[in-house]
Scaffold this active site. Structure first.
Site, PDB file in Angstrom:
ATOM      1  N   HIS A  30      11.077  13.908 -10.437  1.00 34.49           N
ATOM      2  CA  HIS A  30      12.418  14.683 -10.530  1.00 34.49           C
ATOM      3  C   HIS A  30      12.058  15.958 -11.408  1.00 34.49           C
ATOM      4  O   HIS A  30      12.460  17.168 -11.017  1.00 34.49           O
ATOM      5  CB  HIS A  30      13.525  14.156 -11.312  1.00 34.49           C
ATOM      6  CG  HIS A  30      14.056  12.843 -10.534  1.00 34.49           C
ATOM      7  ND1 HIS A  30      15.268  13.024 -10.014  1.00 34.49           N
ATOM      8  CD2 HIS A  30      13.476  11.812 -10.400  1.00 34.49           C
ATOM      9  CE1 HIS A  30      15.726  11.626  -9.325  1.00 34.49           C
ATOM     10  NE2 HIS A  30      14.181  10.989  -9.540  1.00 34.49           N
ATOM     11  N   ASP A 128      20.477  17.761 -11.095  1.00 33.09           N
ATOM     12  CA  ASP A 128      19.530  16.706 -10.267  1.00 33.09           C
ATOM     13  C   ASP A 128      20.619  15.695  -9.544  1.00 33.09           C
ATOM     14  O   ASP A 128      21.889  15.466  -9.989  1.00 33.09           O
ATOM     15  CB  ASP A 128      18.810  15.782 -11.340  1.00 33.09           C
ATOM     16  CG  ASP A 128      18.022  15.173 -10.475  1.00 33.09           C
ATOM     17  OD1 ASP A 128      16.866  15.250 -10.391  1.00 33.09           O
ATOM     18  OD2 ASP A 128      18.276  13.720 -10.247  1.00 33.09           O
ATOM     19  N   VAL A 354      -4.569  13.703 -12.071  1.00 36.49           N
ATOM     20  CA  VAL A 354      -5.364  14.722 -11.177  1.00 36.49           C
ATOM     21  C   VAL A 354      -4.311  15.790 -10.678  1.00 36.49           C
ATOM     22  O   VAL A 354      -3.208  15.741 -10.813  1.00 36.49           O
ATOM     23  CB  VAL A 354      -6.160  14.174 -10.057  1.00 36.49           C
ATOM     24  CG1 VAL A 354      -7.338  13.074 -10.454  1.00 36.49           C
ATOM     25  CG2 VAL A 354      -5.163  13.654  -9.151  1.00 36.49           C
ATOM     26  N   GLN A 356      -3.285  17.364  -8.231  1.00 38.37           N
ATOM     27  CA  GLN A 356      -3.358  16.942  -6.975  1.00 38.37           C
ATOM     28  C   GLN A 356      -3.111  18.041  -5.882  1.00 38.37           C
ATOM     29  O   GLN A 356      -3.849  17.989  -4.765  1.00 38.37           O
ATOM     30  CB  GLN A 356      -2.020  15.807  -6.683  1.00 38.37           C
ATOM     31  CG  GLN A 356      -1.852  15.416  -5.473  1.00 38.37           C
ATOM     32  CD  GLN A 356      -0.933  14.242  -5.091  1.00 38.37           C
ATOM     33  OE1 GLN A 356      -1.125  13.228  -5.615  1.00 38.37           O
ATOM     34  NE2 GLN A 356       0.146  14.546  -4.319  1.00 38.37           N
ATOM     35  N   HIS A 371       1.628   7.008  -0.962  1.00 40.85           N
ATOM     36  CA  HIS A 371       2.810   6.015  -1.091  1.00 40.85           C
ATOM     37  C   HIS A 371       3.987   6.493  -0.674  1.00 40.85           C
ATOM     38  O   HIS A 371       5.061   6.286  -0.737  1.00 40.85           O
ATOM     39  CB  HIS A 371       2.961   5.589  -2.634  1.00 40.85           C
ATOM     40  CG  HIS A 371       3.558   6.757  -3.611  1.00 40.85           C
ATOM     41  ND1 HIS A 371       2.936   8.019  -3.775  1.00 40.85           N
ATOM     42  CD2 HIS A 371       4.771   6.727  -4.250  1.00 40.85           C
ATOM     43  CE1 HIS A 371       3.658   8.654  -4.339  1.00 40.85           C
ATOM     44  NE2 HIS A 371       4.702   8.080  -4.796  1.00 40.85           N
ATOM     45  N   TRP A 374       8.100  12.180  -2.007  1.00 40.14           N
ATOM     46  CA  TRP A 374       8.364  13.420  -1.291  1.00 40.14           C
ATOM     47  C   TRP A 374       7.699  14.636  -1.877  1.00 40.14           C
ATOM     48  O   TRP A 374       7.153  15.421  -1.102  1.00 40.14           O
ATOM     49  CB  TRP A 374       9.761  13.702  -1.471  1.00 40.14           C
ATOM     50  CG  TRP A 374      10.249  15.103  -0.389  1.00 40.14           C
ATOM     51  CD1 TRP A 374      10.849  16.042  -0.884  1.00 40.14           C
ATOM     52  CD2 TRP A 374      10.029  15.030   0.787  1.00 40.14           C
ATOM     53  NE1 TRP A 374      10.871  16.991   0.068  1.00 40.14           N
ATOM     54  CE2 TRP A 374      10.512  16.388   1.168  1.00 40.14           C
ATOM     55  CE3 TRP A 374       9.758  14.174   2.088  1.00 40.14           C
ATOM     56  CZ2 TRP A 374      10.499  16.745   2.628  1.00 40.14           C
ATOM     57  CZ3 TRP A 374       9.531  14.761   3.036  1.00 40.14           C
ATOM     58  CH2 TRP A 374       9.788  15.987   3.567  1.00 40.14           C
ATOM     59  N   ASN A 375       7.218  14.664  -3.135  1.00 43.73           N
ATOM     60  CA  ASN A 375       6.410  16.008  -3.723  1.00 43.73           C
ATOM     61  C   ASN A 375       4.999  15.890  -3.023  1.00 43.73           C
ATOM     62  O   ASN A 375       4.617  16.769  -2.486  1.00 43.73           O
ATOM     63  CB  ASN A 375       6.412  15.879  -5.173  1.00 43.73           C
ATOM     64  CG  ASN A 375       7.834  16.201  -5.781  1.00 43.73           C
ATOM     65  OD1 ASN A 375       8.236  17.253  -5.688  1.00 43.73           O
ATOM     66  ND2 ASN A 375       8.305  15.037  -6.760  1.00 43.73           N
ATOM     67  N   GLU A 379       3.461  18.499  -0.633  1.00 41.27           N
ATOM     68  CA  GLU A 379       2.172  19.065  -0.949  1.00 41.27           C
ATOM     69  C   GLU A 379       1.092  18.947   0.437  1.00 41.27           C
ATOM     70  O   GLU A 379       0.145  19.832   0.747  1.00 41.27           O
ATOM     71  CB  GLU A 379       1.602  18.401  -2.094  1.00 41.27           C
ATOM     72  CG  GLU A 379       2.437  18.837  -3.329  1.00 41.27           C
ATOM     73  CD  GLU A 379       2.275  17.915  -4.612  1.00 41.27           C
ATOM     74  OE1 GLU A 379       1.362  17.036  -4.716  1.00 41.27           O
ATOM     75  OE2 GLU A 379       3.203  18.077  -5.487  1.00 41.27           O
ATOM     76  N   GLY A 395      12.318   2.604  -3.010  1.00 42.57           N
ATOM     77  CA  GLY A 395      13.219   3.977  -3.123  1.00 42.57           C
ATOM     78  C   GLY A 395      13.423   4.599  -1.866  1.00 42.57           C
ATOM     79  O   GLY A 395      13.281   4.031  -0.824  1.00 42.57           O
ATOM     80  N   GLN A 397      10.785   6.026  -0.089  1.00 39.07           N
ATOM     81  CA  GLN A 397       9.941   6.345   0.496  1.00 39.07           C
ATOM     82  C   GLN A 397       9.359   6.012   2.050  1.00 39.07           C
ATOM     83  O   GLN A 397       8.765   6.797   2.622  1.00 39.07           O
ATOM     84  CB  GLN A 397       8.465   5.798  -0.274  1.00 39.07           C
ATOM     85  CG  GLN A 397       8.300   6.084  -1.378  1.00 39.07           C
ATOM     86  CD  GLN A 397       9.062   5.514  -2.788  1.00 39.07           C
ATOM     87  OE1 GLN A 397       9.999   4.451  -2.219  1.00 39.07           O
ATOM     88  NE2 GLN A 397       8.877   5.582  -4.025  1.00 39.07           N
TER      89      GLN A 397
HETATM   90  N1  UDP Z   1       0.681  14.059  -9.522  1.00 44.92           N
HETATM   91  C1  UDP Z   1      -0.304  14.885  -9.811  1.00 44.92           C
HETATM   92  N2  UDP Z   1      -1.638  13.953 -10.258  1.00 44.92           N
HETATM   93  C2  UDP Z   1      -1.501  12.912 -10.334  1.00 44.92           C
HETATM   94  C3  UDP Z   1      -0.245  11.921  -9.834  1.00 44.92           C
HETATM   95  C4  UDP Z   1       0.862  12.601  -9.528  1.00 44.92           C
HETATM   96  O1  UDP Z   1      -0.258  15.888  -9.680  1.00 44.92           O
HETATM   97  O2  UDP Z   1      -2.617  12.141 -10.701  1.00 44.92           O
HETATM   98  C5  UDP Z   1       1.881  14.779  -9.165  1.00 44.92           C
HETATM   99  C6  UDP Z   1       1.952  14.892  -7.326  1.00 44.92           C
HETATM  100  O3  UDP Z   1       1.275  16.060  -7.120  1.00 44.92           O
HETATM  101  C7  UDP Z   1       3.341  15.133  -7.187  1.00 44.92           C
HETATM  102  C8  UDP Z   1       3.984  14.212  -8.305  1.00 44.92           C
HETATM  103  O4  UDP Z   1       2.978  14.211  -9.297  1.00 44.92           O
HETATM  104  O5  UDP Z   1       3.821  16.422  -7.260  1.00 44.92           O
HETATM  105  C9  UDP Z   1       4.468  12.840  -7.819  1.00 44.92           C
HETATM  106  O6  UDP Z   1       5.610  12.970  -7.050  1.00 44.92           O
HETATM  107  P1  UDP Z   1       6.016  12.332  -5.771  1.00 44.92           P
HETATM  108  O7  UDP Z   1       7.491  12.467  -5.549  1.00 44.92           O
HETATM  109  O8  UDP Z   1       4.877  12.460  -4.884  1.00 44.92           O
HETATM  110  O9  UDP Z   1       5.708  10.574  -6.536  1.00 44.92           O
HETATM  111  P2  UDP Z   1       6.364   9.685  -7.662  1.00 44.92           P
HETATM  112  O10 UDP Z   1       5.284   9.881  -8.298  1.00 44.92           O
HETATM  113  O11 UDP Z   1       7.563  10.600  -8.208  1.00 44.92           O
HETATM  114  O12 UDP Z   1       6.721   8.506  -6.875  1.00 44.92           O
END
Ligand code: UDP
Length: 476
Positions: A30, A128, A354, A356, A371, A374-375, A379, A395, A397
């Site tokens: 979020h 939000d 990391v 990402q 998984h 959405w973020n 990406e 959720g 997904q």
């Molecule tokens: N992320 C990252 N490094 C990690 C794990 C996650 O940068 O090691 C970032 C990823 O790029 C994304 C966010 O954390 O922007 C995860 O959000 P997402 O909605 O994909 O999944 P959630 O973890 O909330 O289920």
């Protein structure tokens, strides 16, 4: 209650930029879209910005994240918001982030005086979805301010959320009790929406339902998506097919990550970029399942064996506990004996955070096994990386996976689940599908095209760029 901004002395001065007050929720999934959207606005310098920070801190990761955001953009004001203690024995054992949302919701009435005192006078609120049903009435009835929702998931999920109360009324129930036909979106089998909605007593279900009821009262919906990625869902929302009289929809994505995210993770971060630099173009499978999604040990072993058997190079981020970034297990405790030695050179396994986006942007990466947060999907889409969708079921997904499938830049095997022993996905199938998608020219070409469309959308004149300008115009 501390108020960092100076008290208001009167109405916004003529010609002064609009002042947006952001009220984020909790959980990195979020927080990221909020900080990305805030950073995008702050870089343009077209608006004054304040961010409401809830106290006490819910996780170190989030606190670090906001500290870095304020350091990078010193003009952004911080409004501290002390939450009321959540003293409710009925909520014992609830997920800490869901509890945090509840705590924010139950303290929302305190936001009225806090925001009324902000200077310069607030022009609008952006909050939000988890807080919508509590914050929209405060904004509109008490503060007489427009209230926008920055939604963290896809337009398809927004459609489902907005339609859910109509479904519930029509089906004469109080929970997800069967398949749902969302007008303009289509038929959603019962196992696509968040499965937690099957439980009427779950706190998430109650929040989801009241936020869904209130959403039509918002003044605008900001979505981290773009027209070319979800054309049907966006059209259905905009044309009022999902819910008539739905607020204006601004598709402003994909939102770009900020340098502050990298600063926030500095120290705990692992950098696989040097390793990726040594791998051939499009040869590496990136495997990561988000911040808060711990896999069962047995499934971790199958994933490892599957990656090994695929013969592909891979970068695998392993999470074993469900706490943002705070994972204490050692890799050797969770992986098969000798695994790291056997894959040495062609597989890199890490458990730390990391960067990402940097990984996905790297030319060596040819596939993302995800998984379906959405973020992560936006990406991957933005970087033109094909996906193998392995969505969680609790959720949004699986609805997110429908977007990957309909946009055509990945494969979703619907029978792949995370429901522990009963439906373990075996190594042989993982290996087979990884190889298949890595070698699929059509998916790869479509992913590149989606990446180009994403770039076009946010460039001047692109659909997301125009949507952003339209949103800013509403603030004047
Ligand atoms: N992320 C990252 N490094 C990690 C794990 C996650 O940068 O090691 C970032 C990823 O790029 C994304 C966010 O954390 O922007 C995860 O959000 P997402 O909605 O994909 O999944 P959630 O973890 O909330 O289920």
């Amino acid at each position: 209650m501390a108020l960092a901004a100076t008290p208001a002395s009167g109405d916004q001065a003529r010609g002064a930029p609009p002042h947006l007050i952001f009220i984020p929720s909790a959980g990195m999934g979020h927080i990221h879209p909020f900080s990305r959207f805030i950073a995008a606005l702050a870089s343009q310098g077209a608006v004054d910005i304040s961010v409401v920070i809830a106290l006490p801190t819910v996780s170190e990761a989030e606190a670090d994240h906001f500290t870095a955001l304020f350091a990078a953009f010193p003009a952004i004001r911080r409004i501290d918001f002390n939450l009321l203690p959540l003293d409710d024995a009925t909520l014992a054992g609830t997920d800490p982030f869901l509890l945090r949302w509840e705590s924010l919701r139950r303290s929302a009435h305190l936001l009225g005086p806090l925001i009324a005192g902000a200077a310069p006078r607030a022009s609008a609120i952006v909050t939000d979805i988890t807080l919508a049903s509590q914050v929209i009435p405060v904004a509109k009835n008490e503060l007489r301010l427009p209230c926008h929702i920055l939604f963290i998931s896809c337009a398809t999920m927004m459609s489902f959320l907005a339609y859910f109360p109509t479904y519930v009324d029509g089906a004469n129930t109080d929970h997800l009790a069967g398949d749902v036909d969302v007008p303009g979106i289509g038929h959603l089998p019962v196992d696509y929406p968040p499965q937690v909605l099957r439980d009427p007593d779950n706190l998430f279900t109650k929040q989801f339902f009241s936020n869904g009821r209130e959403i039509a009262e918002a003044d605008g919906i900001l979505l981290n998506t773009f027209d070319a990625l979800e054309p049907e869902a966006l059209a259905a929302l905009r044309d009022g097919k999902v819910v008539s009289g739905f607020p204006p929809v601004f598709a402003v994505g994909p939102l770009k990550s900020t340098s502050t995210e990298k600063e926030a993770v500095h120290g705990g971060a692992s950098s696989p970029i040097a390793w990726l630099d040594e791998q051939p173009a499009r040869s590496v499978v990136y495997v990561a399942f988000g911040n808060r999604n711990a896999a069962a040990l047995e499934q971790i072993h199958e994933i490892g064996a599957g990656l090994e058997a695929s013969g592909c190079r891979f970068l695998w981020v392993v999470k074993t506990t469900v706490v943002d970034r705070e994972d204490t297990a050692e890799l050797n405790d969770v992986l098969d004996d000798g695994f790291l030695g056997r894959v040495h050179g062609r597989g890199l396994v890490i458990k730390e955070w990391v960067d990402q986006e940097a990984v996905l942007r790297h030319p060596a990466v040819g596939l993302y096994v995800s998984h379906c947060g959405w973020n992560s999907v936006t990406e991957s889409a933005a970087c033109g990386v094909p996906m193998l969708a392995w969505p969680m079921t609790l959720g949004d997904q699986r609805l997110v996976a429908t977007v990957i499938r309909s946009a055509g830049f990945g494969l979703w095997l619907e029978h792949w689940s995370w429901d522990r022993e009963s439906s373990l996905v075996r190594a042989a199938e993982i290996a087979e599908k990884v190889k298949a998608v890595m070698g699929d020219e059509a998916i790869s070409a479509r992913a590149k095209e989606v990446g180009r469309e994403a770039t076009k959308a946010v460039a001047p004149g692109g659909s997301s760029h125009r949507s952003m300008q339209e949103f800013l115009a509403t603030l004047k």
